[in-house]
Design a protein around this motif. Structure first.
Motif, PDB file in Angstrom:
ATOM      1  N   ALA A 161      21.881  17.778 132.951  1.00  9.98           N
ATOM      2  CA  ALA A 161      22.119  19.206 132.706  1.00  9.98           C
ATOM      3  C   ALA A 161      21.018  19.831 131.863  1.00  9.98           C
ATOM      4  O   ALA A 161      20.619  20.976 132.096  1.00  9.98           O
ATOM      5  CB  ALA A 161      23.477  19.393 132.036  1.00  9.98           C
ATOM      6  N   GLU A 162      20.518  19.097 130.871  1.00 10.38           N
ATOM      7  CA  GLU A 162      19.479  19.657 130.002  1.00 10.38           C
ATOM      8  C   GLU A 162      18.199  19.932 130.788  1.00 10.38           C
ATOM      9  O   GLU A 162      17.565  20.976 130.616  1.00 10.38           O
ATOM     10  CB  GLU A 162      19.196  18.700 128.848  1.00 10.38           C
ATOM     11  CG  GLU A 162      18.160  19.227 127.862  1.00 10.38           C
ATOM     12  CD  GLU A 162      17.983  18.346 126.641  1.00 10.38           C
ATOM     13  OE1 GLU A 162      16.946  18.469 125.965  1.00 10.38           O
ATOM     14  OE2 GLU A 162      18.884  17.524 126.362  1.00 10.38           O
ATOM     15  N   LEU A 163      17.823  18.995 131.643  1.00  6.61           N
ATOM     16  CA  LEU A 163      16.615  19.199 132.441  1.00  6.61           C
ATOM     17  C   LEU A 163      16.832  20.251 133.526  1.00  6.61           C
ATOM     18  O   LEU A 163      15.953  21.086 133.770  1.00  6.61           O
ATOM     19  CB  LEU A 163      16.171  17.878 133.065  1.00  6.61           C
ATOM     20  CG  LEU A 163      15.575  16.852 132.100  1.00  6.61           C
ATOM     21  CD1 LEU A 163      15.305  15.540 132.812  1.00  6.61           C
ATOM     22  CD2 LEU A 163      14.300  17.369 131.458  1.00  6.61           C
ATOM     23  N   ARG A 164      17.981  20.251 134.171  1.00  8.13           N
ATOM     24  CA  ARG A 164      18.223  21.215 135.232  1.00  8.13           C
ATOM     25  C   ARG A 164      18.205  22.652 134.716  1.00  8.13           C
ATOM     26  O   ARG A 164      17.948  23.593 135.472  1.00  8.13           O
ATOM     27  CB  ARG A 164      19.580  20.931 135.912  1.00  8.13           C
ATOM     28  CG  ARG A 164      19.614  19.662 136.738  1.00  8.13           C
ATOM     29  CD  ARG A 164      18.644  19.692 137.901  1.00  8.13           C
ATOM     30  NE  ARG A 164      18.966  20.689 138.890  1.00  8.13           N
ATOM     31  CZ  ARG A 164      19.702  20.463 139.964  1.00  8.13           C
ATOM     32  NH1 ARG A 164      20.222  19.263 140.187  1.00  8.13           N
ATOM     33  NH2 ARG A 164      19.928  21.425 140.849  1.00  8.13           N
ATOM     34  N   GLY A 165      18.456  22.823 133.436  1.00  6.67           N
ATOM     35  CA  GLY A 165      18.442  24.168 132.874  1.00  6.67           C
ATOM     36  C   GLY A 165      17.079  24.661 132.426  1.00  6.67           C
ATOM     37  O   GLY A 165      16.927  25.824 132.039  1.00  6.67           O
ATOM     38  N   ILE A 166      16.069  23.800 132.493  1.00  7.27           N
ATOM     39  CA  ILE A 166      14.729  24.175 132.020  1.00  7.27           C
ATOM     40  C   ILE A 166      14.090  25.186 132.975  1.00  7.27           C
ATOM     41  O   ILE A 166      14.133  25.029 134.202  1.00  7.27           O
ATOM     42  CB  ILE A 166      13.839  22.928 131.898  1.00  7.27           C
ATOM     43  CG1 ILE A 166      14.299  22.076 130.705  1.00  7.27           C
ATOM     44  CG2 ILE A 166      12.367  23.310 131.741  1.00  7.27           C
ATOM     45  CD1 ILE A 166      13.559  20.766 130.576  1.00  7.27           C
ATOM     46  N   THR A 167      13.502  26.224 132.404  1.00  5.96           N
ATOM     47  CA  THR A 167      12.754  27.202 133.191  1.00  5.96           C
ATOM     48  C   THR A 167      11.292  27.191 132.760  1.00  5.96           C
ATOM     49  O   THR A 167      10.967  26.807 131.632  1.00  5.96           O
ATOM     50  CB  THR A 167      13.324  28.623 133.015  1.00  5.96           C
ATOM     51  OG1 THR A 167      13.284  28.973 131.620  1.00  5.96           O
ATOM     52  CG2 THR A 167      14.759  28.696 133.520  1.00  5.96           C
ATOM     53  N   ASP A 168      10.411  27.608 133.641  1.00  3.21           N
ATOM     54  CA  ASP A 168       8.968  27.583 133.391  1.00  3.21           C
ATOM     55  C   ASP A 168       8.449  29.019 133.415  1.00  3.21           C
ATOM     56  O   ASP A 168       8.465  29.683 134.453  1.00  3.21           O
ATOM     57  CB  ASP A 168       8.271  26.739 134.460  1.00  3.21           C
ATOM     58  CG  ASP A 168       6.809  26.487 134.153  1.00  3.21           C
ATOM     59  OD1 ASP A 168       6.078  27.473 133.913  1.00  3.21           O
ATOM     60  OD2 ASP A 168       6.389  25.317 134.156  1.00  3.21           O
ATOM     61  N   ASP A 169       7.973  29.504 132.269  1.00  2.00           N
ATOM     62  CA  ASP A 169       7.495  30.884 132.172  1.00  2.00           C
ATOM     63  C   ASP A 169       6.295  31.132 133.065  1.00  2.00           C
ATOM     64  O   ASP A 169       6.167  32.217 133.659  1.00  2.00           O
ATOM     65  CB  ASP A 169       7.139  31.215 130.718  1.00  2.00           C
ATOM     66  CG  ASP A 169       8.371  31.330 129.840  1.00  2.00           C
ATOM     67  OD1 ASP A 169       9.479  31.476 130.387  1.00  2.00           O
ATOM     68  OD2 ASP A 169       8.224  31.247 128.601  1.00  2.00           O
TER      69      ASP A 169
END
Length: 442
Positions: free
Chosen positions: A369-377
């Protein structure tokens, strides 16, 4: 095997290529006591080509959660050198009974140098029991295994994706979800004909860059250069098909011909918008795009690769660096435990992604869940693990062999001729194989 006999094996295996006239100088460094340190304060030496790994391990030994319960109180000593020098100096020091590192970061294309003559067996800890509990969940062991025995853990899954300029795709009505390479090639040919814009690139500079670009496509198509036993399998319909695909792409402009994916010519093509998409691994985001076109932040996106209509995979891979533990040293146990904590735990893999952007090599983490929530600006706020997860679920396996560097050298020239339209794809493959067979008797 005793230390004197190990050095004898290494001398016999490596003497011709290491310049061992330097061995007496190196021996002056000494290797110190061979008594194993089993707990308490320990200073682990690490050699690497990339400051990103220095940052990662420095962060790791200072992370109380990651180090909780360890028998060791870690300190680190780092040596930064060129990737080829790490291997050359490590082997020379081993032959001379000098100061080898406790942990060595070996770039994937340098590992074939230790695959023959029992070099890996004599230098590195056999990781079979270390990785056994993970089964198939641990990815990318194959490139760093010799006769089925793993000797290194990769730092990054190195998943190849399609980077593309979303604004240019929208302007020219290129669908972002094109299913096959053949469809994208048709669209790309028309786009280049009308606007001189290309939708990926082919390296035509040094042999390594040429072959790497071919290999990235070949692995996705379901082919390879070696099998698990180290036998050459390049003589295949898939290899010819991929080179013909690249050949057509260069001829029509769908694929831009560039010396390499990193230099000034590529930077200029990116800045001008003439290169509006490219196939490269996850690390190209930082080292290729952000390094060359930081002003294009928010314009780029990633997606899984279009498939070849004839079959293959949703993803591919290019590059990587494995860390190996040097065996029978005072700090071998400490180095092995450190590698296990940083590379084989959820906390360690998350730390590696946060500190250097290194993608997990444990397959279950692509659903974390922590990785799946990561976004890249830089990628417009995109949730990148939606893409990486889909590709990781269908990645090809890359097998190496001792002769890979020779193959790169003899295959690059014929492939360049094919890309220039001076010979056929089939003849280029045959010429490379003939030259390889003349040098490698296997």
């Amino acid at each position: 095997m005793s230390e004197p006999s190990r050095r004898a094996v290494l001398r016999g295996a490596m003497g011709a290529g290491l310049g061992l006239a330097a061995a007496p100088v190196l021996a002056a460094c000494g290797s110190g006591s061979s008594r194993a340190v089993t707990d308490g304060p320990v200073q682990v030496s690490l050699w690497t080509h990339d400051p990103g790994y220095i940052k990662t391990f420095r962060s790791a030994v200072g992370d109380d959660t990651l180090m909780h319960g360890s028998r060791f109180d870690y300190r680190m000593r780092f040596t930064n050198a060129a990737g080829s020098d790490v291997v050359t100096r490590m082997m020379a020091q081993a032959v001379a009974d000098g100061n080898t590192p406790d942990l060595a970061g070996i770039i994937i294309d340098q590992f074939p140098r230790v695959m023959g003559s029992r070099i890996a067996e004599n230098l590195f800890v056999d990781l079979t029991e270390t990785v056994k509990p993970f089964g198939d969940e641990l990815l990318k062991l194959a490139p760093y295994s010799v006769d089925g025995t793993p000797y290194g853990l990769d730092s990054d899954n190195s998943i190849s994706v399609l980077y593309y300029r979303q604004d240019i795709f929208a302007e020219h009505r290129i669908p972002e979800d094109v299913e096959t390479w053949q469809e994208l090639a048709d669209l790309g040919e028309r786009l280049h004909d009308r606007h001189r814009i290309s939708l990926s690139m082919v390296a035509t500079g040094d042999n390594g860059s040429i072959v790497n670009g071919f290999l990235q496509f070949l692995l996705q198509r379901g082919g390879g250069v070696f099998d698990a036993a180290g036998e050459l399998v390049l003589d295949s319909p898939e290899a010819v098909e991929v080179l013909e695909f690249m050949q057509r792409g260069v001829r029509t402009g769908f694929l831009m011909s560039l010396p390499d994916p990193y230099g000034s010519a590529c930077a200029a093509a990116l800045k001008s918008g003439r290169l509006a998409a490219t196939v490269m691994p996850n690390w190209y985001n930082v080292y290729g795009l952000q390094a060359n076109v930081p002003e294009q932040k928010g314009k780029w996106r990633i997606r899984t690769l279009p498939r070849f209509s004839g079959g293959g995979h949703a993803g591919s891979t290019l590059g990587g660096t494995a860390f190996c533990v040097l065996k029978d040293k005072p700090h071998t146990q400490a180095a092995l435990e450190l590698l296990r904590r940083v590379y084989l735990t959820r906390e360690g893999q998350l730390l590696r992604y946060r500190s250097g952007g290194f993608l997990p090599t444990l397959s279950s983490l692509y659903e974390d869940a922590e990785l799946r929530g990561i976004t890249d600006d830089y990628l417009g706020g995109q949730r990148v693990f939606d893409v990486y997860g889909a590709a990781a679920a269908d990645l090809p396996i890359f097998y190496q062999a001792q002769g890979l560097q020779i193959l790169n050298d003899v295959l690059g020239g014929p492939m360049l001729l094919a890309l220039q339209g001076k010979t056929s794809a089939a003849e280029a493959i045959r010429a490379g194989i003939r030259a390889y067979r003349q040098q490698v008797k296997r």
